[in-house]
Enzyme design. Structure first.
Site, PDB file in Angstrom:
ATOM      1  N   HIS A 112      25.838   6.080 -28.394  1.00 42.25           N
ATOM      2  CA  HIS A 112      24.538   6.745 -28.259  1.00 42.25           C
ATOM      3  C   HIS A 112      24.541   8.042 -29.066  1.00 42.25           C
ATOM      4  O   HIS A 112      25.566   8.458 -29.604  1.00 42.25           O
ATOM      5  CB  HIS A 112      24.203   6.989 -26.785  1.00 42.25           C
ATOM      6  CG  HIS A 112      25.239   7.757 -26.021  1.00 42.25           C
ATOM      7  ND1 HIS A 112      25.410   9.111 -26.151  1.00 42.25           N
ATOM      8  CD2 HIS A 112      26.171   7.350 -25.111  1.00 42.25           C
ATOM      9  CE1 HIS A 112      26.380   9.512 -25.345  1.00 42.25           C
ATOM     10  NE2 HIS A 112      26.881   8.473 -24.712  1.00 42.25           N
ATOM     11  N   HIS A 146      13.769  13.431 -21.227  1.00 44.88           N
ATOM     12  CA  HIS A 146      13.804  13.183 -22.677  1.00 44.88           C
ATOM     13  C   HIS A 146      12.514  13.796 -23.195  1.00 44.88           C
ATOM     14  O   HIS A 146      11.469  13.150 -23.233  1.00 44.88           O
ATOM     15  CB  HIS A 146      13.874  11.684 -22.990  1.00 44.88           C
ATOM     16  CG  HIS A 146      15.176  11.065 -22.545  1.00 44.88           C
ATOM     17  ND1 HIS A 146      15.402   9.714 -22.499  1.00 44.88           N
ATOM     18  CD2 HIS A 146      16.341  11.642 -22.120  1.00 44.88           C
ATOM     19  CE1 HIS A 146      16.642   9.492 -22.062  1.00 44.88           C
ATOM     20  NE2 HIS A 146      17.228  10.635 -21.825  1.00 44.88           N
ATOM     21  N   ASP A 153      19.755  17.912 -16.780  1.00 49.28           N
ATOM     22  CA  ASP A 153      20.374  16.614 -17.086  1.00 49.28           C
ATOM     23  C   ASP A 153      21.852  16.888 -17.378  1.00 49.28           C
ATOM     24  O   ASP A 153      22.187  17.365 -18.467  1.00 49.28           O
ATOM     25  CB  ASP A 153      19.648  16.011 -18.304  1.00 49.28           C
ATOM     26  CG  ASP A 153      20.201  14.657 -18.715  1.00 49.28           C
ATOM     27  OD1 ASP A 153      21.028  14.097 -17.990  1.00 49.28           O
ATOM     28  OD2 ASP A 153      19.771  14.156 -19.786  1.00 49.28           O
ATOM     29  N   HIS A 190      23.543   2.893 -18.494  1.00 47.18           N
ATOM     30  CA  HIS A 190      22.414   3.164 -17.596  1.00 47.18           C
ATOM     31  C   HIS A 190      22.640   2.602 -16.193  1.00 47.18           C
ATOM     32  O   HIS A 190      21.685   2.235 -15.504  1.00 47.18           O
ATOM     33  CB  HIS A 190      21.101   2.602 -18.191  1.00 47.18           C
ATOM     34  CG  HIS A 190      20.598   3.423 -19.335  1.00 47.18           C
ATOM     35  ND1 HIS A 190      19.617   2.988 -20.196  1.00 47.18           N
ATOM     36  CD2 HIS A 190      20.953   4.660 -19.770  1.00 47.18           C
ATOM     37  CE1 HIS A 190      19.395   3.927 -21.101  1.00 47.18           C
ATOM     38  NE2 HIS A 190      20.203   4.942 -20.867  1.00 47.18           N
ATOM     39  N   ASP A 246       0.812  -1.216   0.000  1.00 45.18           N
ATOM     40  CA  ASP A 246       0.000   0.000   0.000  1.00 45.18           C
ATOM     41  C   ASP A 246       0.849   1.271   0.000  1.00 45.18           C
ATOM     42  O   ASP A 246       0.366   2.358   0.286  1.00 45.18           O
ATOM     43  CB  ASP A 246      -0.979   0.003   1.192  1.00 45.18           C
ATOM     44  CG  ASP A 246      -0.232  -0.051   2.519  1.00 45.18           C
ATOM     45  OD1 ASP A 246       0.997  -0.316   2.504  1.00 45.18           O
ATOM     46  OD2 ASP A 246      -0.865   0.174   3.566  1.00 45.18           O
ATOM     47  N   ARG A 264      31.683  10.722 -20.224  1.00 44.25           N
ATOM     48  CA  ARG A 264      30.600  11.459 -20.889  1.00 44.25           C
ATOM     49  C   ARG A 264      30.586  12.858 -20.277  1.00 44.25           C
ATOM     50  O   ARG A 264      30.821  13.014 -19.073  1.00 44.25           O
ATOM     51  CB  ARG A 264      29.244  10.778 -20.691  1.00 44.25           C
ATOM     52  CG  ARG A 264      28.089  11.555 -21.348  1.00 44.25           C
ATOM     53  CD  ARG A 264      26.790  10.757 -21.504  1.00 44.25           C
ATOM     54  NE  ARG A 264      26.181  10.338 -20.261  1.00 44.25           N
ATOM     55  CZ  ARG A 264      26.228   9.111 -19.754  1.00 44.25           C
ATOM     56  NH1 ARG A 264      26.872   8.163 -20.426  1.00 44.25           N
ATOM     57  NH2 ARG A 264      25.665   8.803 -18.619  1.00 44.25           N
ATOM     58  N   GLU A 271      25.770  15.692 -25.265  1.00 41.15           N
ATOM     59  CA  GLU A 271      26.371  14.718 -24.351  1.00 41.15           C
ATOM     60  C   GLU A 271      27.161  13.609 -25.059  1.00 41.15           C
ATOM     61  O   GLU A 271      26.824  12.437 -24.964  1.00 41.15           O
ATOM     62  CB  GLU A 271      25.285  14.090 -23.482  1.00 41.15           C
ATOM     63  CG  GLU A 271      24.058  13.565 -24.219  1.00 41.15           C
ATOM     64  CD  GLU A 271      23.060  12.905 -23.269  1.00 41.15           C
ATOM     65  OE1 GLU A 271      23.478  12.031 -22.491  1.00 41.15           O
ATOM     66  OE2 GLU A 271      21.875  13.260 -23.304  1.00 41.15           O
ATOM     67  N   GLU A 303      28.018  16.172 -20.353  1.00 41.50           N
ATOM     68  CA  GLU A 303      26.661  16.525 -20.799  1.00 41.50           C
ATOM     69  C   GLU A 303      26.229  17.872 -20.240  1.00 41.50           C
ATOM     70  O   GLU A 303      26.321  18.119 -19.035  1.00 41.50           O
ATOM     71  CB  GLU A 303      25.673  15.447 -20.325  1.00 41.50           C
ATOM     72  CG  GLU A 303      24.221  15.790 -20.605  1.00 41.50           C
ATOM     73  CD  GLU A 303      23.251  14.664 -20.271  1.00 41.50           C
ATOM     74  OE1 GLU A 303      23.534  13.862 -19.372  1.00 41.50           O
ATOM     75  OE2 GLU A 303      22.198  14.614 -20.932  1.00 41.50           O
ATOM     76  N   ASP A 311      26.022  11.174 -13.777  1.00 41.23           N
ATOM     77  CA  ASP A 311      24.972  11.724 -14.648  1.00 41.23           C
ATOM     78  C   ASP A 311      23.764  11.978 -13.763  1.00 41.23           C
ATOM     79  O   ASP A 311      23.115  11.027 -13.307  1.00 41.23           O
ATOM     80  CB  ASP A 311      24.668  10.707 -15.760  1.00 41.23           C
ATOM     81  CG  ASP A 311      23.627  11.216 -16.767  1.00 41.23           C
ATOM     82  OD1 ASP A 311      22.931  12.206 -16.481  1.00 41.23           O
ATOM     83  OD2 ASP A 311      23.515  10.588 -17.842  1.00 41.23           O
ATOM     84  N   TYR A 358      33.471   5.174 -24.313  1.00 36.97           N
ATOM     85  CA  TYR A 358      33.412   4.131 -23.272  1.00 36.97           C
ATOM     86  C   TYR A 358      34.280   2.952 -23.721  1.00 36.97           C
ATOM     87  O   TYR A 358      34.089   2.420 -24.814  1.00 36.97           O
ATOM     88  CB  TYR A 358      31.963   3.672 -23.063  1.00 36.97           C
ATOM     89  CG  TYR A 358      31.009   4.843 -22.920  1.00 36.97           C
ATOM     90  CD1 TYR A 358      30.772   5.430 -21.688  1.00 36.97           C
ATOM     91  CD2 TYR A 358      30.396   5.391 -24.054  1.00 36.97           C
ATOM     92  CE1 TYR A 358      29.929   6.531 -21.576  1.00 36.97           C
ATOM     93  CE2 TYR A 358      29.550   6.490 -23.952  1.00 36.97           C
ATOM     94  CZ  TYR A 358      29.322   7.056 -22.712  1.00 36.97           C
ATOM     95  OH  TYR A 358      28.487   8.147 -22.601  1.00 36.97           O
ATOM     96  N   HIS A 400      19.257  15.086 -26.763  1.00 38.89           N
ATOM     97  CA  HIS A 400      17.799  14.957 -26.849  1.00 38.89           C
ATOM     98  C   HIS A 400      17.189  16.270 -26.405  1.00 38.89           C
ATOM     99  O   HIS A 400      17.844  17.076 -25.727  1.00 38.89           O
ATOM    100  CB  HIS A 400      17.320  13.796 -25.958  1.00 38.89           C
ATOM    101  CG  HIS A 400      17.875  13.815 -24.567  1.00 38.89           C
ATOM    102  ND1 HIS A 400      17.357  14.599 -23.568  1.00 38.89           N
ATOM    103  CD2 HIS A 400      18.961  13.195 -24.014  1.00 38.89           C
ATOM    104  CE1 HIS A 400      18.059  14.436 -22.462  1.00 38.89           C
ATOM    105  NE2 HIS A 400      19.064  13.593 -22.700  1.00 38.89           N
TER     106      HIS A 400
HETATM  107  N1  GLY Z   1      20.337  10.906 -18.008  1.00 37.98           N
HETATM  108  C1  GLY Z   1      19.806  10.380 -19.191  1.00 37.98           C
HETATM  109  C2  GLY Z   1      20.412  10.972 -20.366  1.00 37.98           C
HETATM  110  O1  GLY Z   1      21.499  11.504 -20.299  1.00 37.98           O
HETATM  111  O2  GLY Z   1      19.834  11.002 -21.400  1.00 37.98           O
HETATM  112 MN    MN Z   2      20.721  13.285 -21.398  1.00 40.40          MN
HETATM  113 MN    MN Z   3      22.172  12.471 -18.535  1.00 36.37          MN
END
Ligand code: GLY
Ligand code: MN
Ligand code: MN
Length: 452
Positions: A359, A370, A280, A252, A49, A415, A393, A417, A269, A397, A363
């Site tokens: 990647h 996103h 982000d 991720h 619950d 990375r 970003e 970003e 991140d 890797y 975005h």
């Molecule tokens: N934190 C998710 C991305 O960088 O898109």
């Molecule tokens: Mn991002």
């Molecule tokens: Mn990110």
């Protein structure tokens, strides 16, 4: 979680006029004869619950600023009695003792600008009659199967009464198509919320950079981030990624429980949500405060690629221009370091870089991390326009065991970003409060007394 400027009823800091303006704009696009129907986000159970923290659905928030569950927004442009109708929960002193205040029907009208409001329990009785007066239903199918079923049942009800002369709308149109294009262009008030969101998230990264040292667990860095978010009334806009050593190469990763060791990199991140607007940000730095030569070499390639991609953010350029720039510099950098071999143009054409950079470069970002909005119009990449906000970003890797790569490069994941606003004549990096130059990061960590 809504950020520090919301009051105790969860009312957003954005002026109600802003929500009214959005409804007007949408209704202008729909025109007379249309009806838009949009449900609030449902409450979700976490376990038994215990509920997840409630967060209003972004489209619903965008049009109402109304933070309660069990509500349905209805817009009927040109309807004389009421164009904006909000179905919502009734006041209930007993429930409010447990769960907090509700706006009720009076509050929906007085505080949220509804022309009329009814109890949510009456929606089955009232809404079919409103739909009947319209030709086109603007509704987004496929988000909530339960609500889809309810909408279908209202239409079926009208059809079944056709022999009594009841009218059924002729067309169903995807509401999100209109709404998501509106959301792509941020207003001044939205940009100001996004700047604040990015500023707080940048401060959280600075706090994490200063506290990082060998022997800590990743979750201690996670705690630094959350501390900074919460002390500004914000919550994370997604689960923070705090990946050290091998985890810096897991895109991720969010277990965040590993012991961080001397000589490793840490990739963080993390962003927050301020007044519903997401930030982000990713920063990567050495756990011990000093980049090794290999870490620094890879880092500088990613940083150069990021600067070059950011430089492509300006009105008139296409969505893919920053990505193309990042790909070019990452491929060239990997070639210079001997990690890719062959002519540059062939390496780019063949996508050789995707072994290390798998990647996209960014975005849209806004109410959703996103965010909504088309990336292509027809077959063409979208042209960037002032008011759009995107992330930049790029990353490289190199997990342990990568074939054809010497061991000294293993477990390096980088990375970088940032959140970037398209301005009238270029760009504005909203997240520039978080340092990313090697010397600045090293100095910050040394000053914090973490480097011997
Ligand atoms: N934190 C998710 C991305 O960088 O898109
Ligand atoms: Mn991002
Ligand atoms: Mn990110």
């Amino acid at each position: 979680m809504r950020g520090s400027l919301t009051d105790s009823h969860g009312m957003t800091a954005l002026n109600q006029k802003e929500f009214a303006r959005r409804r007007k704009q949408l209704m202008r696009m729909m025109g007379p004869g249309g009806i838009a129907i949009l449900p609030a986000a449902p409450v979700k159970l976490r376990n038994r619950d215990v509920e997840h923290d409630y967060r209003q659905e972004s489209d619903f928030h965008y049009l109402t600023g109304f933070a309660e569950p069990e509500a349905v927004l209805v817009l009927i442009p040109g309807r004389k009695q009421a164009e904006y109708i909000l179905f919502c929960r009734e006041r209930d002193p007993l429930r409010e003792t447990w769960d907090g205040a509700r706006a009720g029907q009076d509050g929906a009208v007085a505080d949220y600008g509804a022309d009329d409001s009814f109890p949510i329990g009456d929606v089955d009785d009232i809404l079919p009659g409103l739909i009947e007066q319209c030709e086109r239903v603007y509704y987004t199918l496929g988000v909530s199967p339960e609500f889809d079923q309810q909408v279908v049942s209202w239409v079926q009800q009208l059809r079944s009464q056709a022999n009594r002369g009841t009218h059924t709308p002729q067309e169903f149109i995807a509401l999100d198509h209109l709404l998501h294009d509106m959301r792509l262009y941020k207003s001044r008030a939205e940009i100001s919320a996004m700047k604040k969101s990015a500023k707080i998230a940048a401060q959280a990264h600075v706090r994490a950079i200063k506290s990082c040292q060998p022997g800590m667990r990743e979750y201690e860095i996670h705690a630094d981030l959350i501390h900074e978010f919460r002390r500004h009334g914000c919550a994370p806009s997604y689960s923070p990624i705090v990946g050290s050593g091998p985890n810096s190469c897991v895109l991720h990763y969010n277990q965040n429980d590993r012991l961080m060791e001397d000589g490793e990199l840490l990739l963080v991140d993390a962003g927050c949500e301020f007044d519903y607007y997401a930030s982000d940000i990713t920063r990567t730095y050495p756990v011990n405060g000093r980049f090794s030569p290999e870490q620094k070499a890879i880092y500088e390639v990613v940083l150069k690629a990021q600067y070059s991609a950011i430089d492509k953010v300006r009105p008139g350029n296409h969505w893919n221009d920053p990505h193309d720039a990042a790909v070019k510099l990452i491929t060239a950098g990997l070639k210079d370091l001997g990690l890719l071999k062959g002519p540059l143009s062939k390496l780019i054409k063949d996508g050789a870089y995707s072994k290390f950079f798998m990647h996209r470069t960014g975005h849209w970002i806004g109410l959703d991390v996103h965010d909504v909005g088309d990336y292509k119009v027809g077959d063409e990449w979208r042209v960037l326009e002032p008011g759009m906000v995107l992330t930049i970003e790029p990353g490289i890797y190199i997990p342990a065991g990568t074939k054809g790569v010497a061991k000294k490069w293993w477990n390096i994941g980088v990375r970088i970003e940032d959140d970037v606003l398209v301005t009238k004549d270029g760009y504005d990096v909203l997240s520039d409060g978080a340092p990313k130059e090697v010397a600045v990061i090293e100095k910050l960590m040394a000053r914090a007394g973490k480097v011997a």
